[in-house]
Motif scaffolding. Structure first.
Motif, short mmCIF file in Angstrom:
data_model
loop_
_atom_site.label_atom_id
_atom_site.label_comp_id
_atom_site.label_asym_id
_atom_site.label_seq_id
_atom_site.Cartn_x
_atom_site.Cartn_y
_atom_site.Cartn_z
N SER A 20 1.26 -12.52 -35.46
CA SER A 20 1.66 -11.22 -35.43
C SER A 20 0.66 -10.17 -35.11
O SER A 20 0.61 -9.37 -34.22
CB SER A 20 2.26 -10.91 -36.71
N ASP A 21 -0.57 -10.48 -35.77
CA ASP A 21 -1.86 -9.67 -35.25
C ASP A 21 -3.05 -10.57 -35.70
O ASP A 21 -3.09 -11.68 -36.59
CB ASP A 21 -1.91 -8.15 -36.12
N ALA A 22 -4.06 -10.13 -35.10
CA ALA A 22 -5.40 -10.91 -35.49
C ALA A 22 -6.55 -9.95 -35.87
O ALA A 22 -6.61 -9.03 -35.06
CB ALA A 22 -5.73 -11.80 -34.08
N ASP A 23 -7.17 -10.48 -36.76
CA ASP A 23 -8.49 -9.68 -37.14
C ASP A 23 -9.52 -10.08 -36.50
O ASP A 23 -9.97 -11.32 -36.50
CB ASP A 23 -8.62 -10.02 -38.78
N ASP A 24 -10.10 -9.28 -35.60
CA ASP A 24 -11.38 -9.70 -34.81
C ASP A 24 -12.58 -10.13 -35.59
O ASP A 24 -13.07 -10.82 -35.16
CB ASP A 24 -11.64 -8.52 -33.92
N ALA A 25 -12.91 -9.53 -36.87
CA ALA A 25 -13.80 -10.12 -37.51
C ALA A 25 -13.50 -11.46 -38.10
O ALA A 25 -14.53 -12.23 -38.21
CB ALA A 25 -13.84 -9.22 -38.71
N VAL A 26 -12.45 -11.85 -38.57
CA VAL A 26 -12.02 -13.30 -38.78
C VAL A 26 -12.31 -14.09 -37.52
O VAL A 26 -12.91 -15.07 -37.61
CB VAL A 26 -10.77 -13.25 -39.21
N LEU A 27 -11.92 -13.62 -36.17
CA LEU A 27 -12.00 -14.55 -35.23
C LEU A 27 -13.44 -14.77 -34.75
O LEU A 27 -13.54 -15.67 -34.32
CB LEU A 27 -11.13 -13.75 -34.04
N ALA A 28 -14.09 -13.66 -34.91
CA ALA A 28 -15.72 -14.00 -34.86
C ALA A 28 -16.48 -14.93 -35.49
O ALA A 28 -17.54 -15.55 -35.25
CB ALA A 28 -16.41 -12.63 -35.17
N THR A 29 -15.76 -15.50 -36.64
CA THR A 29 -16.35 -16.43 -37.46
C THR A 29 -15.61 -18.03 -36.99
O THR A 29 -15.99 -19.01 -37.69
CB THR A 29 -16.09 -16.39 -38.91
N VAL A 30 -14.69 -17.88 -36.02
CA VAL A 30 -13.87 -19.06 -35.77
C VAL A 30 -14.60 -19.59 -34.43
O VAL A 30 -14.74 -19.04 -33.65
CB VAL A 30 -12.47 -18.95 -35.53
N THR A 31 -14.93 -20.90 -34.45
CA THR A 31 -15.34 -21.87 -33.41
C THR A 31 -14.00 -22.45 -32.54
O THR A 31 -13.49 -23.07 -32.94
CB THR A 31 -16.30 -22.83 -33.65
N GLY A 32 -14.06 -21.89 -31.19
CA GLY A 32 -13.24 -22.61 -30.44
C GLY A 32 -13.56 -23.73 -29.46
O GLY A 32 -14.50 -24.38 -30.19
N MET A 33 -12.93 -23.89 -28.37
CA MET A 33 -13.35 -25.01 -27.48
C MET A 33 -14.76 -25.16 -27.04
O MET A 33 -15.49 -23.84 -26.71
CB MET A 33 -12.14 -24.85 -26.27
N ASP A 34 -15.35 -26.18 -26.92
CA ASP A 34 -16.84 -26.18 -26.37
C ASP A 34 -17.82 -25.35 -27.25
O ASP A 34 -18.89 -24.85 -26.74
CB ASP A 34 -16.91 -25.95 -24.88
#
Length: 273
Positions: A20-34
């Motif tokens: 529904s919504d995403a917290d950019d501060a939380v996303l900054a701590t998440v590692t994605g592909m490669d």
């Protein structure tokens, strides 16, 4: 002297899931592909969480090759699942099918607008619920042993009779275990909000020493998880011919409208263990 410029690598967007919504501060701590970071593409009141990926390695042709590479597939599944799991800890998430890559953010936004009603409805349905897995394995010797037949004919005939009896007992054990697995699934499905019964995994994938006869997924309200776990224990006592294994909570891979194919579900879930 002239030089030829290297062609620019086009970057696409690997879709992990919609929230529904995403917290950019939380996303900054998440590692994605490669090993890269993830970001949110927002449109139509929703947020799609994506990783930037080079299309020369993640485009249609490259993905077709890579998906046939089990080592690559396992690494990709682990990375994908780690992001989806992180999102699920912040609220409901609609996981994307493994290896869903859009050409650019504009196309991701267009997908959100086009599927807004379905995605928003799924997020509402999944709120406060988690996916739990229950697997059932045959328990050798949990059914009465067939009496060894008697008769003449010498040592060779006696061996054949014993072998036939063993095969009959094994087949009977498989049949009884399969019936028990069906009964377990019916009981768990009645308790859960929704249920899916996936194809049992091959032993090479499950790692178990005996055959799998139940590979169930159950969407359970967070407030009733203890009762669900107690029911699994009760069913295990009631059906000793199958060994039950409860896992979870998982992001709701099995309960989205456009859910991954069977093998994709297995790959994502098993790679996370």
């Amino acid at each position: 002297m002239s030089t030829t410029a290297e062609p620019a690598v086009t970057v696409g967007a690997w879709l992990h899931g919609v929230v529904s919504d995403a917290d950019d501060a939380v996303l900054a701590t998440v590692t994605g592909m490669d090993g890269g970071t993830v970001r949110a593409v927002r449109a139509a009141g929703l947020a799609a969480v994506v990783s930037a990926v080079p299309l020369d390695g993640y485009g249609e042709e490259a993905l077709r090759r890579n998906l046939a590479d089990l080592a690559w597939l396992e690494r990709a599944a682990r990375s994908h699942h780690a992001v989806v799991e992180a999102l699920s800890r912040t609220g409901p998430v609609v996981p994307a099918r493994l290896a869903t890559v859009h050409h650019d953010d504009t196309r991701v936004a267009a997908m959100l607008a086009e599927r807004r009603a379905d995605l928003a409805g799924a997020l509402d349905r999944l709120a406060g619920r988690g996916e739990w897995g229950v697997k059932g394995y045959v328990v050798p010797g949990a059914v009465p042993r067939t009496e060894e037949p008697t008769g003449g004919g010498g040592a060779g005939a006696a061996y054949l009779r014993r072998r036939r009896a063993q095969l009959t007992a094994r087949d009977e054990g498989q049949r009884i275990a399969a019936e028990a697995a069906a009964a377990v699934h019916v009981a768990l499905a009645r308790y859960a909000v929704e249920a899916r019964r996936h194809t049992p995994q091959d032993r090479r994938l499950s790692g178990a020493s005996t055959a799998m006869v139940l590979n169930g997924a159950y969407l359970v309200d967070a407030g009733t998880v203890d009762g669900f776990a107690a029911l699994v224990r009760e069913l295990a006592d009631r059906h000793p011919e199958v060994r039950l294994e409860l896992t979870g909570p998982w992001p709701p891979y099995s309960f989205v409208t456009e859910r991954p194919e069977e093998e994709a579900v297995h790959t994502v879930r098993e790679a996370a263990w």
